[in-house]
Design a protein around this motif. Structure first.
Motif, PDB file in Angstrom:
ATOM      1  N   SER A  39     -31.854 -60.860 -29.316  1.00  0.00           N
ATOM      2  CA  SER A  39     -31.313 -59.511 -29.459  1.00  0.00           C
ATOM      3  C   SER A  39     -31.087 -58.942 -28.066  1.00  0.00           C
ATOM      4  CB  SER A  39     -32.248 -58.609 -30.265  1.00  0.00           C
ATOM      5  OG  SER A  39     -33.513 -58.507 -29.636  1.00  0.00           O
ATOM      6  N   ALA A  40     -30.076 -58.053 -27.953  1.00  0.00           N
ATOM      7  CA  ALA A  40     -29.673 -57.581 -26.628  1.00  0.00           C
ATOM      8  C   ALA A  40     -29.309 -56.108 -26.668  1.00  0.00           C
ATOM      9  CB  ALA A  40     -28.481 -58.384 -26.124  1.00  0.00           C
ATOM     10  N   ASN A  41     -29.632 -55.428 -25.579  1.00  0.00           N
ATOM     11  CA  ASN A  41     -29.105 -54.093 -25.306  1.00  0.00           C
ATOM     12  C   ASN A  41     -28.115 -54.251 -24.152  1.00  0.00           C
ATOM     13  OD1 ASN A  41     -30.800 -52.645 -27.158  1.00  0.00           O
ATOM     14  ND2 ASN A  41     -32.504 -53.009 -25.757  1.00  0.00           N
ATOM     15  N   GLY A  42     -26.847 -54.496 -24.485  1.00  0.00           N
ATOM     16  CA  GLY A  42     -25.844 -54.801 -23.470  1.00  0.00           C
ATOM     17  C   GLY A  42     -25.519 -56.276 -23.480  1.00  0.00           C
ATOM     18  N   ASP A  43     -25.188 -56.842 -22.300  1.00  0.00           N
ATOM     19  CA  ASP A  43     -24.843 -58.261 -22.210  1.00  0.00           C
ATOM     20  C   ASP A  43     -26.069 -59.124 -22.511  1.00  0.00           C
ATOM     21  OD1 ASP A  43     -22.325 -57.439 -21.406  1.00  0.00           O
ATOM     22  OD2 ASP A  43     -22.719 -57.752 -19.274  1.00  0.00           O
ATOM     23  N   CYS A  44     -25.800 -60.337 -23.065  1.00  0.00           N
ATOM     24  CA  CYS A  44     -26.923 -61.228 -23.354  1.00  0.00           C
ATOM     25  C   CYS A  44     -26.883 -62.474 -22.481  1.00  0.00           C
ATOM     26  CB  CYS A  44     -26.950 -61.611 -24.834  1.00  0.00           C
ATOM     27  SG  CYS A  44     -28.476 -62.479 -25.297  1.00  0.00           S
ATOM     28  N   LYS A  60     -28.837 -66.789 -34.066  1.00  0.00           N
ATOM     29  CA  LYS A  60     -27.969 -65.617 -33.956  1.00  0.00           C
ATOM     30  C   LYS A  60     -28.287 -64.818 -32.702  1.00  0.00           C
ATOM     31  CE  LYS A  60     -26.467 -61.618 -36.734  1.00  0.00           C
ATOM     32  NZ  LYS A  60     -26.677 -60.928 -38.032  1.00  0.00           N
ATOM     33  N   ILE A  61     -27.233 -64.355 -32.033  1.00  0.00           N
ATOM     34  CA  ILE A  61     -27.369 -63.425 -30.920  1.00  0.00           C
ATOM     35  C   ILE A  61     -26.879 -62.070 -31.421  1.00  0.00           C
ATOM     36  CG2 ILE A  61     -26.746 -62.923 -28.536  1.00  0.00           C
ATOM     37  CD1 ILE A  61     -26.071 -65.877 -28.188  1.00  0.00           C
ATOM     38  N   GLN A  62     -27.761 -61.094 -31.479  1.00  0.00           N
ATOM     39  CA  GLN A  62     -27.472 -59.787 -32.079  1.00  0.00           C
ATOM     40  C   GLN A  62     -27.422 -58.707 -31.012  1.00  0.00           C
ATOM     41  OE1 GLN A  62     -26.885 -58.960 -35.458  1.00  0.00           O
ATOM     42  NE2 GLN A  62     -26.293 -57.007 -34.517  1.00  0.00           N
ATOM     43  N   GLY A  63     -26.327 -57.958 -30.985  1.00  0.00           N
ATOM     44  CA  GLY A  63     -26.194 -56.853 -30.048  1.00  0.00           C
ATOM     45  C   GLY A  63     -26.470 -55.521 -30.695  1.00  0.00           C
ATOM     46  N   ASN A  64     -26.371 -54.464 -29.882  1.00  0.00           N
ATOM     47  CA  ASN A  64     -26.599 -53.102 -30.385  1.00  0.00           C
ATOM     48  C   ASN A  64     -25.342 -52.248 -30.288  1.00  0.00           C
ATOM     49  OD1 ASN A  64     -26.421 -52.658 -27.637  1.00  0.00           O
ATOM     50  ND2 ASN A  64     -28.192 -51.271 -27.534  1.00  0.00           N
ATOM     51  N   GLY A  65     -24.169 -52.902 -30.226  1.00  0.00           N
ATOM     52  CA  GLY A  65     -22.905 -52.176 -30.222  1.00  0.00           C
ATOM     53  C   GLY A  65     -22.164 -52.213 -28.903  1.00  0.00           C
ATOM     54  N   GLY A  66     -22.806 -52.600 -27.817  1.00  0.00           N
ATOM     55  CA  GLY A  66     -22.157 -52.660 -26.511  1.00  0.00           C
ATOM     56  C   GLY A  66     -22.321 -54.022 -25.882  1.00  0.00           C
TER      57      GLY A  66
END
Length: 204
Positions: A39-44, A60-66
């Protein structure tokens, strides 16, 4: 274990493969494998090295919208496979790179581009799902890429060819439930072999 059904021969990871347990920058050649969902806040994941294999193993790589799920910039000889990327501003971005493979990748529910191939050539994309993004698959010159087994659905633009894309070949393409299935803007001499196209507001 991962949750993506992987078709084809079993891939035995290199015993020297490096485990990826969180978002990171990859700056050295080698094989990298995900060991779980990220999971990421921004780029992963950011790849700035040539001769890299990234195997998501169905995780799965999950973002928060950005941000961007997987970024590849200025490299050669990269393989990206068995990944699910969701919830970013952009799912996967490949820029200024040459000679790569993207296989068995799904990019879903990203606000901008599901997969972007920009200023890159000699990439081979196979068994790709792009769904519920603004652009499912976005390509920007120079071209000479090969794409097959593309399933693009419920995007605003299913497949978008922008300025300078020349010599790309698309085979076994499915577009459905997009506003525009395939949009071609200032691109020429590309070949499309559609498998199915239905329920798009505008086909091509």
């Amino acid at each position: 274990s991962g949750n993506l059904n992987v078709c084809g021969p079993l891939i035995i990871p290199d015993v020297h493969a490096k485990s990826v347990a969180g978002c990171m920058k990859i700056t050295s050649p080698g094989q990298y494998i995900l060991t779980g969902d990220l999971s990421a806040n921004g780029d992963c994941l950011v790849i700035n090295a040539s001769n890299v294999v990234l195997d998501g193993q169905g995780y799965k790589i999950q973002g928060n919208g950005g941000g961007t799920g997987v970024t590849v910039f200025g490299v050669r000889n990269v393989i990206l496979r068995n990944l699910i990327i969701s919830g970013f501003g952009q799912g996967m971005s490949v820029t200024s790179s040459v000679n790569g493979t993207i296989n068995n990748v799904s990019t879903l529910y990203n606000g901008g581009r599901g997969i972007s191939i920009a200023d890159s050539s000699q990439f081979n994309l196979t068994n790709i799902q792009v769904g519920n993004n603004y652009y499912g698959l976005f390509l920007y010159g120079p071209g000479n890429n090969s794409l097959s087994g593309i399933n693009s659905y419920s995007n605003y633009y299913g497949i978008y060819l922008d300025e300078g894309v020349t010599g790309d070949e698309f085979r076994d393409i499915v577009t459905r439930n997009n506003m525009a299935g395939i949009a071609v803007v200032y691109a020429n001499e590309n070949n499309f072999y559609l498998k199915e196209s239905y329920n798009d507001t505008i086909g091509i």
